[in-house]
Design an enzyme around this catalytic site. Structure first.
Site, short mmCIF file in Angstrom:
data_model
loop_
_atom_site.label_atom_id
_atom_site.label_comp_id
_atom_site.label_asym_id
_atom_site.label_seq_id
_atom_site.Cartn_x
_atom_site.Cartn_y
_atom_site.Cartn_z
N ARG A 170 41.43 38.33 37.42
CA ARG A 170 42.34 38.26 38.57
C ARG A 170 41.70 38.84 39.82
O ARG A 170 41.82 38.29 40.91
CB ARG A 170 43.65 39.00 38.27
CG ARG A 170 44.49 38.33 37.20
CD ARG A 170 45.72 39.14 36.87
NE ARG A 170 45.34 40.46 36.38
CZ ARG A 170 46.07 41.56 36.47
NH1 ARG A 170 47.27 41.51 37.02
NH2 ARG A 170 45.65 42.70 36.01
N ASN B 265 48.56 37.73 35.15
CA ASN B 265 48.43 37.58 33.71
C ASN B 265 49.73 37.06 33.13
O ASN B 265 50.82 37.49 33.54
CB ASN B 265 48.10 38.91 33.05
CG ASN B 265 46.67 39.34 33.27
OD1 ASN B 265 45.79 38.53 33.57
ND2 ASN B 265 46.41 40.63 33.12
#
Length: 103
Positions: A31, A50
């Site tokens: 990320r 996520n």
């Protein structure tokens, strides 16, 4: 080219691209690197998050060209972890994102 990808010559107005990235993409900085890539491309707003099933969801709003560049990086770039596949959809933007965030 897959049918859902923008075709050359299409309107380059603002779009929303949502991608789901499968593989070993959680717990490896995926990320963070996705955010860094979105910021490097520039003029993209959205987030990387996520999911409970182990995937990472990436939502990006900006020009078709810039969203396509981020999608290409998700598929073939020097990402952390291991990407086994990416599924995406293209839509109209919803707005409401001040920048590109990690969730």
């Amino acid at each position: 080219m897959q049918p859902s990808e923008p075709r050359s010559g299409e309107d380059s107005g603002t779009v929303r691209m949502t991608a789901w990235v499968r593989g070993h993409v959680q717990g490896v900085g995926f990320r963070w690197f996705t955010r860094a890539q979105a910021l490097a491309i520039g003029d993209l707003r959205g987030f990387a998050s996520n999911l409970a099933d182990g995937r990472v969801q990436v939502v990006a709003e900006g020009s078709r060209e810039r969203c396509a560049r981020l999608l290409a990086w998700l598929r073939h770039g020097d990402t952390p972890g291991r990407v086994d596949g990416v599924t995406e959809i293209w839509d109209t933007p919803r707005g409401g994102y001040p920048d590109f965030a990690i969730r």
